[in-house]
Design a protein around this motif. Structure first.
Motif, PDB file in Angstrom:
ATOM      1  N   GLN A 240       1.629  58.848  -9.308  1.00  0.00           N
ATOM      2  CA  GLN A 240       1.283  57.618  -8.608  1.00  0.00           C
ATOM      3  C   GLN A 240       2.412  57.162  -7.700  1.00  0.00           C
ATOM      4  OE1 GLN A 240       0.243  54.917 -11.743  1.00  0.00           O
ATOM      5  NE2 GLN A 240      -1.864  55.663 -11.899  1.00  0.00           N
ATOM      6  N   SER A 241       3.640  57.263  -8.181  1.00  0.00           N
ATOM      7  CA  SER A 241       4.763  56.839  -7.340  1.00  0.00           C
ATOM      8  C   SER A 241       4.937  57.769  -6.150  1.00  0.00           C
ATOM      9  CB  SER A 241       6.050  56.757  -8.167  1.00  0.00           C
ATOM     10  OG  SER A 241       6.427  58.042  -8.622  1.00  0.00           O
TER      11      SER A 241
ATOM     12  N   ASN B 105       4.608  59.327 -12.319  1.00  0.00           N
ATOM     13  CA  ASN B 105       5.316  60.089 -11.293  1.00  0.00           C
ATOM     14  C   ASN B 105       4.372  60.445 -10.143  1.00  0.00           C
ATOM     15  OD1 ASN B 105       7.331  61.476  -9.995  1.00  0.00           O
ATOM     16  ND2 ASN B 105       7.158  63.300 -11.257  1.00  0.00           N
TER      17      ASN B 105
END
Length: 178
Positions: free
Chosen positions: A57-58, A55
């Motif tokens: 990283q996104s 999450n």
């Protein structure tokens, strides 16, 4: 007599072994179940950590994408503004050139050239420009033929258009290079 004594010794031994096996099997099964619960909890924790990491990283990738998109939009706006400015400059220059051509055609304006007074090759005396509002102060000048004046204006028009296009290209390259 007791019930236990009624059972034969080999059957008692077998019963005792069966009882011990069931107790051992039950404790093994319950230990197995407890370990499964622990591993499930550990796996759930690891999955939650992995989900949080993914999450994050996104979200970071989304922030980078939004920043790049904003940069691109700002560059597009800048290029559009530069393009509009250059189009405006070009249309103004073309309008001014058209006015000058019209004034030359209607003889409102005459193009003239200054002559060198010390030139020995000039053997015919030319009159000095005497037009009111002239910038030439008593210098010898010669008027150009209107068709030649139109050709000269056409050449300078092309040069002006080229310079405006060159400035537009240079501004575009500078904006892209940034």
């Amino acid at each position: 007599m007791r019930f236990f004594e009624l059972i034969s010794a080999p059957c008692r031994l077998m019963g005792l072994l069966l009882l011990l096996a069931s107790v051992a099997g039950g404790s093994f099964a319950s230990a197995w179940r407890v370990q499964a619960w622990r591993y499930e909890a550990l796996l759930e924790h690891q999955v939650a950590l992995q989900m949080d990491l993914l999450n994050q990283q996104s979200q970071a990738a989304l922030r980078r994408q939004l920043a790049e998109q904003q940069k691109r939009l700002a560059l597009e706006r800048l290029l559009s503004a530069n393009d509009q400015q250059h189009v405006r400059e070009l249309s103004d220059a073309q309008r001014d050139q058209g006015r000058l051509r019209d004034r030359l055609a209607t003889a409102d304006v005459r193009l003239s050239v200054l002559l060198d007074a010390s030139d020995p090759a000039r053997n015919c005396p030319m009159r000095a420009a005497t037009a009111a509002g002239s910038v030439v102060h008593a210098a010898h000048s010669a008027r150009l033929d209107p068709t030649h004046a139109q050709r000269i204006i056409g050449i300078t028009d092309s040069g002006d258009d080229g310079l405006i296009a060159l400035r537009a290209c240079q501004a575009y390259v500078r904006a892209i290079a940034r």
